[in-house]
Each structure stands twice: as C-alpha cells, then as structure tokens.
Design a protein around this motif. Structure first.
Motif, short mmCIF file in Angstrom:
data_model
loop_
_atom_site.label_atom_id
_atom_site.label_comp_id
_atom_site.label_asym_id
_atom_site.label_seq_id
_atom_site.Cartn_x
_atom_site.Cartn_y
_atom_site.Cartn_z
N PRO A 169 0.81 -1.23 0.00
CA PRO A 169 0.00 0.00 0.00
C PRO A 169 0.84 1.28 0.00
CG PRO A 169 -0.83 -1.55 1.61
CD PRO A 169 0.45 -2.12 1.08
N ILE A 170 2.04 1.21 0.50
CA ILE A 170 2.88 2.40 0.54
C ILE A 170 3.22 2.89 -0.87
CG2 ILE A 170 5.17 1.33 0.60
CD1 ILE A 170 4.05 4.17 2.90
N CYS A 214 -9.37 7.73 -11.67
CA CYS A 214 -8.44 6.71 -11.16
C CYS A 214 -9.09 5.33 -11.19
CB CYS A 214 -8.02 7.06 -9.73
SG CYS A 214 -6.96 5.80 -8.99
N PRO A 215 -8.39 4.33 -11.73
CA PRO A 215 -8.98 2.99 -11.78
C PRO A 215 -9.05 2.31 -10.41
CG PRO A 215 -6.75 2.92 -12.63
CD PRO A 215 -7.08 4.37 -12.38
N PHE A 216 -8.40 2.89 -9.39
CA PHE A 216 -8.39 2.29 -8.06
C PHE A 216 -9.33 3.01 -7.09
CE2 PHE A 216 -4.14 1.64 -9.88
CZ PHE A 216 -4.18 0.27 -10.01
N GLN A 217 -10.15 3.92 -7.59
CA GLN A 217 -10.98 4.72 -6.70
C GLN A 217 -11.94 3.88 -5.86
OE1 GLN A 217 -13.98 7.30 -8.53
NE2 GLN A 217 -13.48 6.35 -10.49
N GLU A 218 -12.37 2.74 -6.40
CA GLU A 218 -13.29 1.90 -5.65
C GLU A 218 -12.67 1.43 -4.33
OE1 GLU A 218 -15.60 -2.34 -6.01
OE2 GLU A 218 -15.08 -1.29 -7.86
N VAL A 219 -11.38 1.08 -4.36
CA VAL A 219 -10.71 0.65 -3.13
C VAL A 219 -10.67 1.80 -2.13
CG1 VAL A 219 -8.55 -0.19 -2.13
CG2 VAL A 219 -9.32 -1.07 -4.34
N CYS A 220 -10.36 3.00 -2.60
CA CYS A 220 -10.32 4.16 -1.70
C CYS A 220 -11.70 4.42 -1.09
CB CYS A 220 -9.83 5.39 -2.45
SG CYS A 220 -8.13 5.26 -3.00
N GLU A 249 -6.43 5.07 6.42
CA GLU A 249 -5.25 4.23 6.32
C GLU A 249 -5.62 2.82 6.76
OE1 GLU A 249 -2.34 5.09 4.98
OE2 GLU A 249 -3.15 7.08 4.59
N LYS A 250 -5.23 1.84 5.96
CA LYS A 250 -5.54 0.45 6.25
C LYS A 250 -4.25 -0.36 6.24
CE LYS A 250 -10.07 0.88 6.11
NZ LYS A 250 -10.89 0.70 7.28
N SER A 251 -4.25 -1.44 6.98
CA SER A 251 -3.10 -2.34 6.96
C SER A 251 -3.12 -3.12 5.65
CB SER A 251 -3.17 -3.30 8.14
OG SER A 251 -4.25 -4.20 7.95
N ARG A 252 -2.02 -3.75 5.35
CA ARG A 252 -1.94 -4.55 4.14
C ARG A 252 -3.01 -5.64 4.11
NH1 ARG A 252 3.33 -7.66 1.76
NH2 ARG A 252 2.35 -8.16 -0.21
N PRO A 253 -3.19 -6.41 5.19
CA PRO A 253 -4.26 -7.43 5.16
C PRO A 253 -5.65 -6.82 4.95
CG PRO A 253 -2.73 -7.88 6.95
CD PRO A 253 -2.37 -6.53 6.39
N GLU A 254 -5.88 -5.66 5.54
CA GLU A 254 -7.19 -5.02 5.36
C GLU A 254 -7.40 -4.60 3.90
OE1 GLU A 254 -8.20 -2.85 9.58
OE2 GLU A 254 -6.52 -2.04 8.40
N LEU A 255 -6.36 -4.08 3.26
CA LEU A 255 -6.47 -3.69 1.85
C LEU A 255 -6.67 -4.91 0.96
CD1 LEU A 255 -3.83 -0.84 1.51
CD2 LEU A 255 -6.31 -0.65 1.30
N ILE A 256 -5.97 -5.98 1.27
CA ILE A 256 -6.16 -7.21 0.50
C ILE A 256 -7.61 -7.67 0.62
CG2 ILE A 256 -5.56 -9.68 0.36
CD1 ILE A 256 -2.68 -8.83 1.15
N GLU A 257 -8.14 -7.61 1.81
CA GLU A 257 -9.53 -7.99 2.04
C GLU A 257 -10.48 -7.10 1.23
OE1 GLU A 257 -12.76 -10.10 3.40
OE2 GLU A 257 -10.64 -10.62 3.57
N LEU A 258 -10.22 -5.80 1.23
CA LEU A 258 -11.06 -4.88 0.46
C LEU A 258 -11.01 -5.19 -1.03
CD1 LEU A 258 -10.37 -1.41 2.12
CD2 LEU A 258 -12.55 -2.63 2.04
#
Length: 154
Positions: free
Chosen positions: A110-111, A125-131, A138-147
C-alpha cells in the motif's frame, strides 16, 4: 515474447505514388508540443502495425501532427526494424517491472499507492473503488487485500 494490448490510431492510410512501394502512414494528432517521449509512442504504433496490419518496417511512415501549430506542423518519420525492436525491448522491460508490482503472491504494498492529497483527479483513477471502500482511511496490508478481494456487491 508475446505482447498484447490496445492501439488506437488517430488515422492511418495506405499511400502509393506511381511505381513506388506502398507506404503505411500513421498520423497521430498531438494537442501539446513536441517532446522526446512522442517518438517512443510512435514507434510503439509502428510495432503494432507490424503485427496487426502485417506492415514491413521500411514501409511505415510516422507522422505526428501538432494541432495547435497548424497545418505545417506535421512531420514524417521513417522507421527501421532496429528502432522498432529497441522500442519492443523497452516495452517488455517496463511491463516486467509493472508485473512485479501487481502479481501474486506479491500483492502491491500500500505504501506504493498512497492516497492522493489532491482528490480532483480521483474520478478517473482505476483504483478509486478501493479508496471509497476504505473510506479514505489508512488500512493495513491485510485489510487492503480484504477490500480488494471481497465480493464488490457485498
């Protein structure tokens, strides 16, 4: 190596004068001014023409047309197999570098993709859905993977 992608030409045409060999002219309208990256883009178009249109490198003429500069701004750039092959190598290297960032099991750190401070460009942005799903927190790596991996309709 196999390469797949999408190429959208502004205009291309076949041209033959008298008994000379037929040429494939690829026009590319430019709204900005000339810069060094334009050549690479045009040689990528030539590479695609070799594959998609079975064009021979020596028959391809690239023509950037700078709209703001008027009708005299177009240029003619002849191509060679060496230039096209060099462009192909650069594209493959760039794709390999991008693949390292986006392939499993190496989920992007994520960094490498921080939230934009200025959000006026977020709409494209193609990643806006994740945001949006993270509510810009701010989310941890596991939380972002889950999202990124959960059902989007949930």
């Amino acid at each position: 190596q196999s390469m797949e992608g999408i190429v959208v030409y502004d205009l291309y045409l076949y041209w033959k004068k008298g008994t000379s060999d037929e040429k494939l002219i690829i026009f590319d309208w430019k709204t900005g001014s000339e810069h060094s990256r334009i050549g690479k883009q045009l040689f990528a178009y030539a590479l695609a023409a070799m594959t998609l249109l079975s064009a021979k490198p020596e028959s391809i003429i690239l023509s950037p047309f700078y709209v703001a500069e008027g009708p005299t701004s177009y240029k003619k750039i002849s191509t060679s197999l060496d230039e096209i092959e060099q462009t192909k190598k650069e594209i493959i290297l760039a794709l390999q570098e991008m693949k390292k960032l986006h392939s499993e099991p190496h989920f992007p750190d994520p960094i490498l993709f921080p939230y934009a401070k200025e959000r006026k460009n977020c709409g494209t942005c193609p990643f806006q859905e994740v945001c949006h799903r993270a509510n810009y927190q701010e989310k941890s790596r596991p939380e972002l993977i889950e999202l990124c991996t959960t059902d989007k309709s949930a």
